[in-house]
Enzyme design. Structure first.
Site, PDB file in Angstrom:
ATOM      1  N   ARG A  53     -16.132  53.336  12.108  1.00 48.31           N
ATOM      2  CA  ARG A  53     -15.170  52.879  13.124  1.00 48.31           C
ATOM      3  C   ARG A  53     -13.784  52.654  12.539  1.00 48.31           C
ATOM      4  O   ARG A  53     -12.783  52.892  13.212  1.00 48.31           O
ATOM      5  CB  ARG A  53     -15.692  51.604  13.792  1.00 48.31           C
ATOM      6  CG  ARG A  53     -16.828  51.921  14.738  1.00 48.31           C
ATOM      7  CD  ARG A  53     -17.339  50.702  15.431  1.00 48.31           C
ATOM      8  NE  ARG A  53     -17.975  51.069  16.690  1.00 48.31           N
ATOM      9  CZ  ARG A  53     -18.735  50.262  17.398  1.00 48.31           C
ATOM     10  NH1 ARG A  53     -18.947  49.034  16.987  1.00 48.31           N
ATOM     11  NH2 ARG A  53     -19.267  50.660  18.533  1.00 48.31           N
ATOM     12  N   LYS A  70     -35.614  51.098  27.608  1.00 47.81           N
ATOM     13  CA  LYS A  70     -35.862  50.726  28.999  1.00 47.81           C
ATOM     14  C   LYS A  70     -35.226  51.663  30.008  1.00 47.81           C
ATOM     15  O   LYS A  70     -34.080  52.072  29.833  1.00 47.81           O
ATOM     16  CB  LYS A  70     -35.260  49.339  29.252  1.00 47.81           C
ATOM     17  CG  LYS A  70     -35.909  48.237  28.462  1.00 47.81           C
ATOM     18  CD  LYS A  70     -35.165  46.974  28.765  1.00 47.81           C
ATOM     19  CE  LYS A  70     -35.785  45.767  28.105  1.00 47.81           C
ATOM     20  NZ  LYS A  70     -34.913  44.614  28.288  1.00 47.81           N
ATOM     21  N   GLY A 128     -24.390  54.501  19.733  1.00 47.12           N
ATOM     22  CA  GLY A 128     -25.570  53.679  19.482  1.00 47.12           C
ATOM     23  C   GLY A 128     -26.582  54.302  18.545  1.00 47.12           C
ATOM     24  O   GLY A 128     -26.235  54.931  17.548  1.00 47.12           O
ATOM     25  N   GLY A 143     -22.109  51.467  24.571  1.00 48.83           N
ATOM     26  CA  GLY A 143     -22.032  50.858  25.904  1.00 48.83           C
ATOM     27  C   GLY A 143     -20.890  51.421  26.724  1.00 48.83           C
ATOM     28  O   GLY A 143     -21.038  51.693  27.920  1.00 48.83           O
TER      29      GLY A 143
HETATM   30  P1  AMP Z   1     -31.699  51.614  23.630  1.00 50.06           P
HETATM   31  O1  AMP Z   1     -30.901  50.527  22.979  1.00 50.06           O
HETATM   32  O2  AMP Z   1     -32.079  51.349  25.026  1.00 50.06           O
HETATM   33  O3  AMP Z   1     -31.094  52.988  23.405  1.00 50.06           O
HETATM   34  O4  AMP Z   1     -33.107  51.588  22.894  1.00 50.06           O
HETATM   35  C1  AMP Z   1     -33.249  51.939  21.559  1.00 50.06           C
HETATM   36  C2  AMP Z   1     -34.580  51.421  21.101  1.00 50.06           C
HETATM   37  O5  AMP Z   1     -35.610  52.012  21.879  1.00 50.06           O
HETATM   38  C3  AMP Z   1     -34.886  51.748  19.669  1.00 50.06           C
HETATM   39  O6  AMP Z   1     -34.881  50.562  18.934  1.00 50.06           O
HETATM   40  C4  AMP Z   1     -36.269  52.377  19.728  1.00 50.06           C
HETATM   41  O7  AMP Z   1     -37.131  51.863  18.743  1.00 50.06           O
HETATM   42  C5  AMP Z   1     -36.777  51.973  21.102  1.00 50.06           C
HETATM   43  N1  AMP Z   1     -37.812  52.879  21.594  1.00 50.06           N
HETATM   44  C6  AMP Z   1     -37.762  54.204  21.699  1.00 50.06           C
HETATM   45  N2  AMP Z   1     -38.948  54.698  22.116  1.00 50.06           N
HETATM   46  C7  AMP Z   1     -39.788  53.652  22.264  1.00 50.06           C
HETATM   47  C8  AMP Z   1     -41.156  53.524  22.659  1.00 50.06           C
HETATM   48  N3  AMP Z   1     -41.893  54.591  22.973  1.00 50.06           N
HETATM   49  N4  AMP Z   1     -41.680  52.286  22.685  1.00 50.06           N
HETATM   50  C9  AMP Z   1     -40.925  51.223  22.350  1.00 50.06           C
HETATM   51  N5  AMP Z   1     -39.639  51.277  21.984  1.00 50.06           N
HETATM   52  C10 AMP Z   1     -39.056  52.482  21.942  1.00 50.06           C
END
Ligand code: AMP
Length: 404
Positions: free
Chosen positions: A35, A206, A362, A385
């Site tokens: 950054r 999620k 991210g 974000g």
């Molecule tokens: P996000 O911040 O929503 O992009 O989520 C990223 C996180 O999602 C990472 O820390 C991954 O470990 C988690 N992730 C990806 N696939 C899975 C899964 N099948 N089960 C649980 N966590 C997951």
């Protein structure tokens, strides 16, 4: 607003909001300076054009991580940690100001000579930063003649130093920095003039975080490849059992609605055909590759399987524009990083063959860096974000404040 190239910076004191929210280790040493490096073109341009720099940024979340006594943890969150490295990058002396709203700060800033640089202490040490406080913003604004916002990573926040401050400058005296302009150009290009077929890969934990993105993607994407934790909410909406996989039951009706909506548009949503399932959430868990509707009870899906990797690779190699947001497995554990790594390689190959690839910030950025593929992507965003909100079709407050 003015374009940074058109502003005369000669003899001007330029207040520049950058995103120096870099990761630090427990000794306060920077572990990734991306950054800071990405802000250099803007900082150097202003210096070369005869201006002086008053640089401000936040670092971490000091208001949320106060000491046991309820005080700001200055030692942990001070921007002093960055001074030496900034001096190395700019090859110039950097003066540090620990209270940007003091009369001493005003004095130092008002006597700045061309080529001189000050770095202000963490903007988030002031509680008014996050609430977009007018008084605080006015104090920041009083330090400079011109305001340049190059902090794309916080452009989605209506904070004092990113948004409110811009009010105190006329439109001829405020501009985006080069990084901010580049991020906006790339995000907008993906939404409005990307060459088709356009493919988006969405992963992460999620589905609830990505609903608006999925909806907006249906306006311009041909394919959406789903992976990661959100797959299981979609699976459950189709009646598959998901064992102990992460699943947001309250969003099942929405997952159904999104699949139905996609069926009536030109966007095709792909769900993983096979899954690497584990008997526990652990790198050393027992694993097996199972078909999408065969996740055993008490097991959980932690990565996409090899068949899915091949299907997704094929879609990617036939795409002209690719957007990636979120890992398709628990990539922090090497046993479940294969899917994410294979996608990174497929995107690199597609890019080499002429596709345009935008990596939406991210975790996807870390995954690409770990795979050594950073240089192979067309554009890597510095703001997870902020890029997500831009691609959701939202107006970013930090952007709107400059554009008026
Ligand atoms: P996000 O911040 O929503 O992009 O989520 C990223 C996180 O999602 C990472 O820390 C991954 O470990 C988690 N992730 C990806 N696939 C899975 C899964 N099948 N089960 C649980 N966590 C997951």
């Amino acid at each position: 607003m003015a374009a940074i190239q058109d502003i005369n910076f000669e003899g001007k004191k330029v207040l520049v909001r950058v995103d120096f929210n870099v990761p630090l280790d427990e000794n306060g040493t920077i572990t990734d300076d991306t950054r800071m490096r990405r802000a250099l073109p803007t900082l150097k341009h202003i210096l070369d054009a005869g201006g002086s720099l008053i640089i401000m940024s936040h670092l971490g979340r000091p208001q949320k991580k106060k000491t046991a006594e309820g005080e700001i943890d200055v030692q942990r969150f001070t921007l002093k940690h960055l001074v030496d490295h900034l001096e190395e990058l700019l090859e110039l002396h950097v003066e540090f100001i620990d209270d940007p709203i003091s009369s001493a700060a005003k004095e130092v800033c008002s006597s700045l000579q061309r080529g001189e640089i000050v770095l202000l202490e963490n903007t988030r040490f002031h509680s008014g930063e996050s609430s977009g406080d007018e008084e605080l913003a006015k104090n920041f604004a009083a330090l400079g003649d011109i305001y340049v916002n190059d902090a794309f990573g916080t452009a989605h926040r209506a904070h004092a130093s990113t948004t409110t401050v811009a009010k105190f400058f006329t439109k001829e005296h405020k501009a985006f920095g080069f990084l901010m302009a580049d991020e906006l150009f790339n995000g907008n290009k993906m939404m409005t003039e990307a060459e088709q077929p356009v493919t988006a890969i969405l992963g992460g934990a999620k589905v609830s975080d990505k609903i608006q993105l999925i909806e907006n993607l249906m306006n311009f994407a041909d394919n959406i490849l789903i992976g990661g934790g959100m797959s299981y909410t979609f699976y459950k909406s189709l009646g598959y059992s998901v064992g102990n996989s992460i699943c947001e039951d309250e969003f099942i009706p929405l997952a159904t609605a999104l699949l139905e909506k996609a069926a009536s548009t030109n966007t095709k949503i792909y769900l993983p055909e096979d899954i690497n399932a584990a008997d526990k959430f652990d790198n050393d868990a027992a694993t097996k590759i199972v078909s999408k509707d065969k996740i055993p009870a008490n097991w959980q899906g932690l990565d996409i399987g090899p068949k899915t990797m091949e299907i997704y690779k094929d879609v990617l190699l036939n795409s002209k524009s690719i957007l990636w947001n979120g890992p398709v497995g628990v990539f922090e554990m090497p046993s479940f990083a294969k899917g994410t790594n294979s996608l990174a390689e497929s995107i690199a190959e597609a890019t080499e063959n002429g596709a345009y690839s935008l990596i939406g910030g991210g975790d996807s950025v870390s995954a690409i860096a770990e795979a050594g593929l950073t240089e192979k992507m067309s554009f890597i965003s510095t703001g997870g974000g902020a890029m997500l909100e831009l691609l959701e079709g939202k107006t970013l407050p930090g952007v709107a404040a400059i554009e008026v």
